[in-house]
Design a protein around this motif. Structure first.
Motif, PDB file in Angstrom:
ATOM      1  N   ASP A  39      37.577  49.223  47.953  1.00 44.44           N
ATOM      2  CA  ASP A  39      38.384  48.456  48.824  1.00 44.44           C
ATOM      3  C   ASP A  39      37.853  46.912  48.195  1.00 44.44           C
ATOM      4  O   ASP A  39      37.301  46.246  47.922  1.00 44.44           O
ATOM      5  N   LEU A  40      38.541  47.061  46.695  1.00 40.48           N
ATOM      6  CA  LEU A  40      38.259  46.180  45.726  1.00 40.48           C
ATOM      7  C   LEU A  40      38.552  44.756  46.453  1.00 40.48           C
ATOM      8  O   LEU A  40      37.983  43.678  46.029  1.00 40.48           O
ATOM      9  N   PHE A  41      40.311  44.482  47.303  1.00 39.71           N
ATOM     10  CA  PHE A  41      40.832  42.899  47.347  1.00 39.71           C
ATOM     11  C   PHE A  41      39.997  43.582  48.697  1.00 39.71           C
ATOM     12  O   PHE A  41      40.858  42.203  49.788  1.00 39.71           O
ATOM     13  N   GLY A  42      38.707  43.494  49.369  1.00 41.37           N
ATOM     14  CA  GLY A  42      38.619  43.491  50.881  1.00 41.37           C
ATOM     15  C   GLY A  42      37.713  41.944  51.075  1.00 41.37           C
ATOM     16  O   GLY A  42      38.031  41.444  51.708  1.00 41.37           O
ATOM     17  N   ASN A  43      37.456  41.654  49.838  1.00 38.49           N
ATOM     18  CA  ASN A  43      37.297  40.142  49.878  1.00 38.49           C
ATOM     19  C   ASN A  43      37.937  39.061  49.050  1.00 38.49           C
ATOM     20  O   ASN A  43      37.503  39.087  47.407  1.00 38.49           O
ATOM     21  N   LYS A  44      39.055  39.069  49.319  1.00 37.58           N
ATOM     22  CA  LYS A  44      39.978  37.789  48.755  1.00 37.58           C
ATOM     23  C   LYS A  44      39.451  36.537  47.664  1.00 37.58           C
ATOM     24  O   LYS A  44      39.788  36.447  47.222  1.00 37.58           O
ATOM     25  N   MET A  45      38.739  35.983  49.005  1.00 39.71           N
ATOM     26  CA  MET A  45      38.141  34.576  48.529  1.00 39.71           C
ATOM     27  C   MET A  45      37.015  35.154  47.000  1.00 39.71           C
ATOM     28  O   MET A  45      36.689  34.149  46.579  1.00 39.71           O
ATOM     29  N   LEU A  46      36.221  35.662  46.781  1.00 35.15           N
ATOM     30  CA  LEU A  46      35.253  36.201  45.867  1.00 35.15           C
ATOM     31  C   LEU A  46      36.482  36.217  44.979  1.00 35.15           C
ATOM     32  O   LEU A  46      35.777  36.147  43.722  1.00 35.15           O
ATOM     33  N   LEU A  47      37.548  37.278  45.046  1.00 37.42           N
ATOM     34  CA  LEU A  47      38.701  37.899  43.947  1.00 37.42           C
ATOM     35  C   LEU A  47      39.043  36.307  44.134  1.00 37.42           C
ATOM     36  O   LEU A  47      38.798  36.124  42.167  1.00 37.42           O
ATOM     37  N   ALA A  48      39.296  35.120  44.662  1.00 45.14           N
ATOM     38  CA  ALA A  48      39.478  34.204  43.899  1.00 45.14           C
ATOM     39  C   ALA A  48      38.709  33.605  42.760  1.00 45.14           C
ATOM     40  O   ALA A  48      38.871  32.715  42.158  1.00 45.14           O
ATOM     41  N   ALA A  49      37.802  33.370  43.379  1.00 42.58           N
ATOM     42  CA  ALA A  49      36.310  32.763  43.046  1.00 42.58           C
ATOM     43  C   ALA A  49      36.004  33.328  41.845  1.00 42.58           C
ATOM     44  O   ALA A  49      35.753  32.874  40.589  1.00 42.58           O
ATOM     45  N   ILE A  50      36.316  34.367  41.569  1.00 40.25           N
ATOM     46  CA  ILE A  50      35.695  34.683  40.258  1.00 40.25           C
ATOM     47  C   ILE A  50      37.204  34.380  39.392  1.00 40.25           C
ATOM     48  O   ILE A  50      36.646  34.393  38.599  1.00 40.25           O
ATOM     49  N   ALA A  51      37.825  34.867  39.878  1.00 38.60           N
ATOM     50  CA  ALA A  51      39.715  34.616  38.797  1.00 38.60           C
ATOM     51  C   ALA A  51      39.107  32.685  38.522  1.00 38.60           C
ATOM     52  O   ALA A  51      39.579  32.270  37.071  1.00 38.60           O
ATOM     53  N   LEU A  52      39.238  32.460  39.599  1.00 40.59           N
ATOM     54  CA  LEU A  52      39.488  30.766  39.455  1.00 40.59           C
ATOM     55  C   LEU A  52      37.659  29.896  38.010  1.00 40.59           C
ATOM     56  O   LEU A  52      38.100  29.959  36.794  1.00 40.59           O
ATOM     57  N   GLY A  53      36.621  31.304  38.424  1.00 38.30           N
ATOM     58  CA  GLY A  53      35.847  31.496  36.998  1.00 38.30           C
ATOM     59  C   GLY A  53      35.952  32.205  36.128  1.00 38.30           C
ATOM     60  O   GLY A  53      35.443  31.118  35.098  1.00 38.30           O
ATOM     61  N   VAL A  54      36.481  32.549  35.398  1.00 36.06           N
ATOM     62  CA  VAL A  54      36.824  33.038  34.647  1.00 36.06           C
ATOM     63  C   VAL A  54      37.945  32.447  33.988  1.00 36.06           C
ATOM     64  O   VAL A  54      38.007  32.580  32.270  1.00 36.06           O
ATOM     65  N   ILE A  55      39.146  32.428  34.667  1.00 36.31           N
ATOM     66  CA  ILE A  55      40.037  30.871  34.204  1.00 36.31           C
ATOM     67  C   ILE A  55      38.961  29.667  33.275  1.00 36.31           C
ATOM     68  O   ILE A  55      39.921  28.739  32.253  1.00 36.31           O
ATOM     69  N   MET A  56      38.319  29.128  34.107  1.00 32.60           N
ATOM     70  CA  MET A  56      37.759  28.052  33.983  1.00 32.60           C
ATOM     71  C   MET A  56      36.742  28.386  32.346  1.00 32.60           C
ATOM     72  O   MET A  56      37.035  27.791  31.318  1.00 32.60           O
ATOM     73  N   ASN A  57      35.921  29.273  32.479  1.00 31.63           N
ATOM     74  CA  ASN A  57      35.731  29.862  31.035  1.00 31.63           C
ATOM     75  C   ASN A  57      36.085  29.863  29.988  1.00 31.63           C
ATOM     76  O   ASN A  57      36.058  29.489  28.915  1.00 31.63           O
ATOM     77  N   ALA A  58      37.489  31.009  30.081  1.00 33.39           N
ATOM     78  CA  ALA A  58      38.349  31.262  29.216  1.00 33.39           C
ATOM     79  C   ALA A  58      39.258  30.131  28.917  1.00 33.39           C
ATOM     80  O   ALA A  58      38.730  29.557  27.341  1.00 33.39           O
ATOM     81  N   ALA A  59      39.090  28.976  29.861  1.00 34.75           N
ATOM     82  CA  ALA A  59      39.506  27.568  29.091  1.00 34.75           C
ATOM     83  C   ALA A  59      39.118  26.490  27.810  1.00 34.75           C
ATOM     84  O   ALA A  59      38.556  26.177  27.175  1.00 34.75           O
ATOM     85  N   LEU A  60      37.135  27.093  28.665  1.00 32.12           N
ATOM     86  CA  LEU A  60      36.077  26.210  27.771  1.00 32.12           C
ATOM     87  C   LEU A  60      36.496  26.782  26.604  1.00 32.12           C
ATOM     88  O   LEU A  60      35.863  26.109  25.451  1.00 32.12           O
TER      89      LEU A  60
END
Length: 104
Positions: A39-60
């Motif tokens: 059930d990896l996609f059971g919490n789509k908000m968590l996945l979105a937050a993680i994706a956004l955080g990883v993208i922001m860290n990559a940008a930095l």
């Protein structure tokens, strides 16, 4: 100076691990008795937050100007692979623990 560059690479690696590992680990601790892939996609908000955080860290790390403002440097090759490995390590260890200990 090569020593300054090594210090900058090490600092960037530490930033990457410390800023990203907890986000990835959150996927694993979400289900303490089941694999994170169940059930990896059971919490789509968590996945979105993680994706956004990883993208922001990559940008930095990789956006010129932004990385120098934060005293980071673009990682590639071995330093990048080592940082990714240490970023994933807590999650891998906990997933192995769940496979071995929780099943008993």
């Amino acid at each position: 100076n090569m020593n300054d560059l090594s210090h900058e690479i090490a600092g960037t690696m530490a930033f990457m691990v410390m800023a990203t590992a907890p986000m990835i680990y959150a996927l694993s601790i979400r289900q303490p008795k089941k694999s994170m892939f169940f059930d990896l996609f059971g919490n789509k908000m968590l996945l979105a937050a993680i994706a956004l955080g990883v993208i922001m860290n990559a940008a930095l790390i990789w956006v010129p100007g932004l990385n120098s403002f934060f005293s980071l440097t673009a990682l590639s090759g071995t330093p990048l692979l080592v940082a990714i490995g240490f970023t994933l390590l807590p999650t891998i260890i906990y997933e192995i623990y769940k496979l071995v200990a929780v099943k008993k």
